[in-house]
Design a protein around this motif. Structure first.
Motif, mmCIF file in Angstrom:
data_model
loop_
_atom_site.group_PDB
_atom_site.id
_atom_site.type_symbol
_atom_site.label_atom_id
_atom_site.label_comp_id
_atom_site.label_asym_id
_atom_site.label_seq_id
_atom_site.Cartn_x
_atom_site.Cartn_y
_atom_site.Cartn_z
ATOM 1 N N GLY A 24 37.235 -11.474 -5.811
ATOM 2 C CA GLY A 24 36.177 -10.543 -6.187
ATOM 3 C C GLY A 24 34.811 -10.967 -5.683
ATOM 4 O O GLY A 24 33.794 -10.420 -6.098
ATOM 5 N N PHE A 25 34.787 -11.953 -4.804
ATOM 6 C CA PHE A 25 33.516 -12.414 -4.244
ATOM 7 C C PHE A 25 32.879 -11.281 -3.443
ATOM 8 O O PHE A 25 33.568 -10.547 -2.732
ATOM 9 N N ARG A 26 31.565 -11.150 -3.611
ATOM 10 C CA ARG A 26 30.868 -10.098 -2.878
ATOM 11 C C ARG A 26 30.270 -10.645 -1.592
ATOM 12 O O ARG A 26 29.147 -11.107 -1.575
ATOM 13 N N PRO A 47 21.326 0.764 -2.029
ATOM 14 C CA PRO A 47 19.930 0.571 -2.464
ATOM 15 C C PRO A 47 18.962 0.130 -1.357
ATOM 16 O O PRO A 47 17.853 0.638 -1.315
ATOM 17 N N ILE A 70 22.301 -6.307 0.587
ATOM 18 C CA ILE A 70 22.134 -7.208 -0.558
ATOM 19 C C ILE A 70 23.478 -7.515 -1.216
ATOM 20 O O ILE A 70 23.537 -8.075 -2.294
ATOM 21 N N GLU A 77 32.285 0.801 -3.954
ATOM 22 C CA GLU A 77 32.555 1.517 -5.189
ATOM 23 C C GLU A 77 32.591 3.025 -4.984
ATOM 24 O O GLU A 77 33.403 3.717 -5.589
ATOM 25 N N ARG C 239 11.088 5.849 -3.322
ATOM 26 C CA ARG C 239 12.194 5.918 -2.393
ATOM 27 C C ARG C 239 13.571 5.838 -3.025
ATOM 28 O O ARG C 239 14.563 6.167 -2.398
ATOM 29 N N MET C 240 13.646 5.368 -4.277
ATOM 30 C CA MET C 240 14.968 5.039 -4.790
ATOM 31 C C MET C 240 15.418 5.978 -5.902
ATOM 32 O O MET C 240 14.612 6.592 -6.587
ATOM 33 N N ASN C 243 20.108 4.815 -9.910
ATOM 34 C CA ASN C 243 21.155 3.795 -9.865
ATOM 35 C C ASN C 243 20.984 2.820 -8.702
ATOM 36 O O ASN C 243 21.803 1.930 -8.503
ATOM 37 N N GLN C 244 19.925 3.013 -7.920
ATOM 38 C CA GLN C 244 19.590 2.002 -6.908
ATOM 39 C C GLN C 244 18.627 0.983 -7.482
ATOM 40 O O GLN C 244 18.640 -0.184 -7.096
ATOM 41 N N PHE C 247 19.354 -2.725 -8.776
ATOM 42 C CA PHE C 247 19.514 -3.800 -7.791
ATOM 43 C C PHE C 247 18.166 -4.307 -7.288
ATOM 44 O O PHE C 247 18.052 -5.415 -6.800
ATOM 45 N N ARG C 251 16.040 -8.165 -8.544
ATOM 46 C CA ARG C 251 15.383 -9.010 -7.542
ATOM 47 C C ARG C 251 13.934 -9.338 -7.904
ATOM 48 O O ARG C 251 13.230 -9.966 -7.131
ATOM 49 N N GLU C 328 29.806 -16.796 -10.692
ATOM 50 C CA GLU C 328 30.399 -16.312 -9.438
ATOM 51 C C GLU C 328 31.744 -15.635 -9.705
ATOM 52 O O GLU C 328 32.037 -14.568 -9.174
ATOM 53 N N THR C 331 30.908 -12.193 -11.644
ATOM 54 C CA THR C 331 30.138 -11.111 -11.021
ATOM 55 C C THR C 331 30.348 -10.999 -9.521
ATOM 56 O O THR C 331 29.908 -10.024 -8.927
ATOM 57 N N GLY C 332 30.998 -11.991 -8.912
ATOM 58 C CA GLY C 332 31.210 -11.929 -7.476
ATOM 59 C C GLY C 332 30.160 -12.667 -6.683
ATOM 60 O O GLY C 332 30.199 -12.715 -5.467
ATOM 61 N N ASN C 333 29.153 -13.224 -7.364
ATOM 62 C CA ASN C 333 28.204 -14.085 -6.668
ATOM 63 C C ASN C 333 27.580 -15.080 -7.625
ATOM 64 O O ASN C 333 27.679 -14.933 -8.832
ATOM 65 N N LYS C 335 24.790 -15.735 -8.817
ATOM 66 C CA LYS C 335 23.881 -15.312 -9.857
ATOM 67 C C LYS C 335 24.533 -14.212 -10.673
ATOM 68 O O LYS C 335 25.493 -13.588 -10.252
ATOM 69 N N TYR C 337 24.145 -11.246 -10.936
ATOM 70 C CA TYR C 337 23.590 -10.021 -10.371
ATOM 71 C C TYR C 337 24.676 -8.996 -10.076
ATOM 72 O O TYR C 337 25.849 -9.306 -10.068
ATOM 73 N N GLY C 338 24.209 -7.780 -9.801
ATOM 74 C CA GLY C 338 25.108 -6.746 -9.320
ATOM 75 C C GLY C 338 26.070 -6.241 -10.379
ATOM 76 O O GLY C 338 27.121 -5.714 -10.065
ATOM 77 N N LEU C 341 24.738 -0.824 -13.995
ATOM 78 C CA LEU C 341 24.292 0.492 -13.568
ATOM 79 C C LEU C 341 23.789 1.156 -14.830
ATOM 80 O O LEU C 341 24.109 0.704 -15.933
ATOM 81 N N ARG C 346 29.645 -2.794 -14.261
ATOM 82 C CA ARG C 346 30.554 -2.488 -13.158
ATOM 83 C C ARG C 346 31.845 -3.300 -13.177
ATOM 84 O O ARG C 346 32.819 -2.929 -12.538
#
Lengths: 159, 313, 573
Positions: A24-26, A47, A70, A77, C239-240, C243-244, C247, C251, C328, C331-333, C335, C337-338, C341, C346
């Protein structure tokens, strides 16, 4: 506190040994050019605008620029065809910007009525497949003309 | 045992200076490795400090238009002074020695600190000025300790020549004063070696490098090298007074005795470094005032040693 | 006495607000009351509020908004917290014209100082009676009359289009300097100026302190920050889509990003009345606590480094690494993060991942306790932090300090308890409070919080219900106000949104905890020894990027300025 002397060091051997990342690593997103239909769902969701669409009349180009990415995985998804996936790859440093770009070039379909290119051929075919056989022809007509045709028919029916 | 001919004496001095200059860098590498190991890290290669200094020598010379004239010559002067110190103090090989070389050695070692802090004071960089001020105030107290210690040892053994001083061996009866004095010298070797918690003049998180912050390239290399050499010179002085090196080499005869002495001396220096590095890893930096008050306590101890030596204990 | 229930309290507060002269009072969401006040009555209204609620009223932040396209006016919304009553009061006032004027609240509530100056810089709203009407965010040579957060300023417009413009008329490069305001008259001639920053090894982020010292004693300290203001609000508003923004929100900070994503999502969910599924709330809380764990342990490492104790630094970061590994896996990383929503999360935390977390907690708790206990028993360490950098309870209250910083000065405020969000409604949080008001107290508060976080994660994992991860919702209703507040590792994090059309935001105002805590640093520095400055600055766990999040300035502050400063220092010293 001198106990550290008796214990194993924790410094990673990386980069001299590979680094394991969990399921599941991004990491780096990769588009499957065979599956992508150029619908633009990922482009709308992205985004940082790392994914962009551009049409040149004959082709539609889906461009992924990793320099802006990012790694949130929103593209993965929202993609209706599972055409974009995040991989476990994370070593992206390079001296050339080209290495950070993936482009998928798709042939556009021309409207059978007005001749204007309006969507990718692949997307149009997908839509056509999902329609009943007698309506399939409508998929090959651009939305504007389709509107005109259907309002004609609707008008015809009312009359 | 001292060298017979003047030529041989020169050769001995050259060997001493060259090996101490290189050892200073390598021992710092050893330090870093030991500290890393205590912290469960792999740490840099043992030759890292050597690489660092060599790299800095190849960098272009930068000039700071705001710095005073003494600022730019200070590192070279400090380095030259510490090299002379390495020439005077017997280390791997014996030196011919002269009456009073003990005083010269103490003087040279203190000069390195003095030059560094004056250099920093004329840099015009606030951090550097504060660092220089800290170095100078630490030095003032610690020089007094060094002086008192050396005087205690000299008066108890009745000589001012390093090679003939063997405070722990020479006197027929065991005396108290040299032991106290040596203990105090051991502390001082650690303090003046610029080691935590007494590393207050550079203090990276507080002063951004303090005394070193105005230097770059070759002059930074010279400054680093002379501070490391000063650290080794202090340890050498301590070892000279602790161990009768002359007796070791004399007992075994000319070539073999010298070789054994050189090897044993290097090992002893490494040992001092290892022990210091482990201690250093366990401490944080203390407040400048606190550091100085610890040295003041050492001053009292060495004062006691001096008085004890004068009355014959 | 029976404790008054939430709705009773709310009723009484609404009554009071009406009595004190609010034009209209609306309960916009659970725990948030919006009152509108005309600008002539604003000061009297707030003065009456202070009289009514006294000490428990805290100025949290304020948001200026350019509402000209919809209402023809500018609005200023102050966020006042009534922590004891579990309420946020929004006080909105309107002002018209191209250079609108509203009365400043800073003379009444000093904590309003920065937030008002920010609105002045970015929107051109003048605050009448402000005691320090100088630039805060924009650099000093910024042209007059250019307000980047106004709606008529395009987000992608560059202030200078050509290199010639950048170089100015005389061909000299423009330096975008941002100096702190000059020292007060009490600073005597003999003081030397020590510049700390904009780049300094002890700070790791750009900020700028001018310390006026006599020998080693700091006589006065001046602060100027916002060197890394990134124009995020403008970007999100122009601009966003909703749901953008999560993210982008995460940051804002490189350490506690998830708390910003949560506060943002909570604000939008409140504005759009979206019910987030319970399981998603639990997952958010678990991740928030994991974030607090790694942030606090990281801070311990930094604090030890500031004290020159690098073995402690390495040990803390080694322990923290285990937390990062788990983050990691979840969440997949590395931090946290991500994950968010609007409407939920997610990714799920399944059995396997939960057991990973539990195993990590076991080891981290043990190692952290063992190491910190032995360090805190070292006399040298304790003596360096005891009675150092004192911020009295009074000052903390006056300047609006939040988080562990406030709790170390005896203020028992914690958003998790005072304004419960996510799954903190379902668990009891023990708030760590100390009252010695020094750096040692800040260390001990964070120590207790690490242990508490470990306990909380265990409890949350045990009680987590099954269910959906994401709520379903349609298009966003336009022009609704929403407030989201979280207890970030550094304190209260507030996000205020006004929804726009087309699933976009009309206005987004995040306020990180360091924003208010930084304002307390000069007070703590004055009278201290220079050697203590780094640990004092670090003791609030400052996050400059968080504070500066929001106008992009490409031009670097130049060498020349540093030289001038040095010359200054020389002539002074």
């Amino acid at each position: 506190m001198v106990e550290g002397l008796g214990k194993r060091v924790v410094t990673e051997a990386y980069p001299w040994a590979p680094l394991e990342v969990p399921e599941g690593f991004r990491g780096k997103p990769v588009i499957d050019p065979e599956k992508c239909v150029g619908c633009g769902s990922c482009v709308n969701a992205c985004p940082p605008n790392a994914l962009t669409l551009s049409d040149d009349g004959r082709h539609r180009v889906v461009k992924l620029f990793l320099g802006r990415c990012i790694f949130c995985g929103r593209c993965e998804e929202v993609c209706p065809f599972n055409a974009i996936e995040l991989t476990k790859e994370f070593e992206l440093a390079t001296s050339s910007t080209e290495d950070l770009v993936q482009e998928v070039r798709l042939v556009m379909a021309k409207c059978t009525v007005c001749g204007r290119p309006y969507a990718t051929l692949r997307e149009v075919r997908k839509v056509a497949e999902s329609l009943p056989e007698n309506l399939r022809g409508l998929a090959y007509v651009c939305p504007d003309c389709r509107g005109r045709i259907s309002s004609y028919f609707v008008g015809f029916a009312r009359r | 045992m001292s060298a017979a001919s003047p030529l041989l004496a020169c050769a001995f001095i050259l060997v001493n200076v060259a090996s101490l200059a290189v050892l200073a860098l390598i021992l710092d590498g050893v330090d870093r490795k030991v500290r890393a190991r205590v912290q469960r890290r792999v740490g840099p290669p043992i030759l890292q400090t050597l690489y660092d200094v060599l790299k800095l020598y190849r960098r272009p010379v930068t000039r700071d238009e705001l710095a005073g004239p003494f600022h730019s010559v200070a590192p070279a002067l400090a380095f030259a002074t510490s090299l002379v110190g390495a020439a005077v103090i017997p280390s791997l090989l014996p030196t011919s020695g002269f009456q009073g070389d003990l005083i010269v050695a103490v003087y040279l070692i203190s000069s390195v600190s003095a030059i560094t802090s004056f250099g920093a004071a004329s840099s015009g960089i606030p951090f550097s000025v504060v660092g220089g001020w800290r170095e100078a105030s630490l030095m003032m107290t610690s020089e007094l300790v060094l002086g008192a210690t050396v005087a205690a040892i000299a008066s108890s053994s009745g000589s001012l020549m390093l090679s003939s001083l063997m405070p722990l061996i020479r006197p027929s009866t065991v005396k108290v004063s040299p032991i106290i004095a040596l203990a105090s010298l051991a502390l001082l070797t650690y303090v003046e070696g610029g080691r935590l918690p007494f590393e207050i003049a550079e203090a990276e998180p507080e002063l951004a490098g303090g005394v070193a912050s105005g230097y770059g390239g070759p002059s930074l290399a010279l400054l680093m090298h002379s501070l490391l050499l000063k650290r080794v010179l202090l340890a050498t002085l301590f070892l000279d007074l602790l161990v009768p090196w002359g007796a070791i080499s004399n007992a075994l005869g000319a070539p073999l005795g010298l070789a054994v002495r050189a090897l044993a001396f290097t090992l002893a220096l490494t040992l001092v470094s290892l022990v210091s590095a482990v201690i250093e890893a366990l401490y944080g930096r203390c407040r400048p005032g606190h550091a100085i008050s610890i040295v003041k306590k050492a001053l009292i101890v060495s004062g006691v040693a001096l008085i004890a030596a004068c009355v014959g204990f | 006495m029976r404790r008054a229930s939430g709705s009773e309290v709310l009723g009484r507060v609404v009554e009071t607000l009406k009595r004190l002269g609010a034009e209209s009072v609306t309960v916009t969401q659970e725990g948030v009351v919006l009152s509108t006040v005309t600008k002539d009555r604003l000061r009297d209204f707030v003065r009456a509020l202070i009289r009514e609620y006294g000490e428990s009223l805290r100025h949290s932040t304020c948001m200026g908004t350019d509402l000209r396209p919809v209402r023809g006016s500018f609005s200023v919304t102050h966020v006042l917290a009534l922590d004891g009553l579990r309420l946020y009061l929004l006080v909105e006032t309107e002002a018209f014209g191209n250079r609108p004027k509203v009365p400043s609240l800073t003379p009444l509530l000093p904590a309003a100082n920065w937030a008002e100056r920010e609105a002045r810089d970015l929107l051109g709203i003048e605050f009448e009676g402000h005691p320090e009407p100088v630039k805060l965010i924009l650099p000093d040579p910024w042209p007059e009359g250019v307000f980047p957060l106004r709606k008529d300023y395009p987000y992608n417009k560059k202030l200078y289009e050509t290199p010639a413009q950048v170089r100015g008329v005389r061909g000299e490069p423009r330096f975008f300097s941002a100096k702190p305001s000059p020292p007060s008259e009490s600073v005597r001639e003999g003081c030397a100026l020590i510049p700390v920053g904009p780049y300094h090894p002890a700070l790791h982020e750009p900020e700028y302190y001018e310390l006026y010292v006599e020998g080693e004693r700091i006589v006065e300290a001046r602060y100027r920050g916002f060197f890394v203001h990134r124009g995020m609000e403008k970007l999100a508003e122009s601009r966003m889509t909703i749901n953008q923004v999560p993210f982008l929100a995460e940051r804002i900070c490189g350490i506690c990003g998830y708390t910003h994503a949560c506060a943002y999502c909570q604000a939008v969910e409140a504005a759009a009345r979206i019910e987030v599924p319970e399981r998603a709330l639990y997952i958010r809380s678990i991740l928030l606590e994991i974030e607090r764990l790694h942030s606090h342990i990281l801070w311990f490492g930094v604090a030890f480094h500031m004290l020159g104790f690098d073995t402690g630094f390495m040990a803390m970061w080694r322990i923290r690494e285990e937390v990062m590994r788990v983050a990691e896996a979840l969440t997949g990383n590395r931090k946290t993060y991500g994950m968010n929503l609007v409407g939920g999360v997610r990714r799920d935390i399944d059995e396997g991942k939960a057991s990973l977390v539990l195993r990590m907690l076991e080891s981290v708790e043990g190692e952290f306790r063992r190491f910190c206990d032995s360090v805190l028993s070292m006399r040298e360490v304790v003596e360096r932090v005891k009675e150092v950098g004192v911020l009295t309870r009074e000052d903390a209250r006056r300047l609006g300090a939040v988080g562990p910083h406030a709790r170390a000065s005896g203020l028992g405020i914690d958003v998790r308890v005072d304004h419960p969000y996510a799954a903190y409604r379902f668990v009891d949080v023990n708030v760590a409070v100390r009252d010695s008001c020094d750096v040692l107290a800040r260390i001990l508060v964070r120590y207790d919080e690490v242990i508490e976080s470990v306990r909380l994660i265990r409890e949350l994992l045990k009680n987590m219900p099954k269910g959906e991860l994401m709520a379903e919702y349609g298009d966003l209703p336009p022009l609704r106000v929403g407030l989201g507040a979280t207890e970030a590792p550094r304190g209260e994090d507030i996000h205020l949104v006004i929804t726009g059309r087309g699933n976009k935001l009309y206005r987004w105002r995040p306020r990180a905890p360091s924003y208010v805590n930084l304002a307390t640093v000069p007070t703590m520095l004055e009278g201290e020894r220079l050697a203590n400055a780094p640990i004092i600055i670090a003791s609030i766990d400052p996050c400059f990027s968080c504070t500066d999040h929001v106008v992009v300035v490409d031009l670097r502050t130049g060498v020349r300025r540093r030289m001038n400063l040095l010359r200054n220092a020389l002539t002074r010293g």
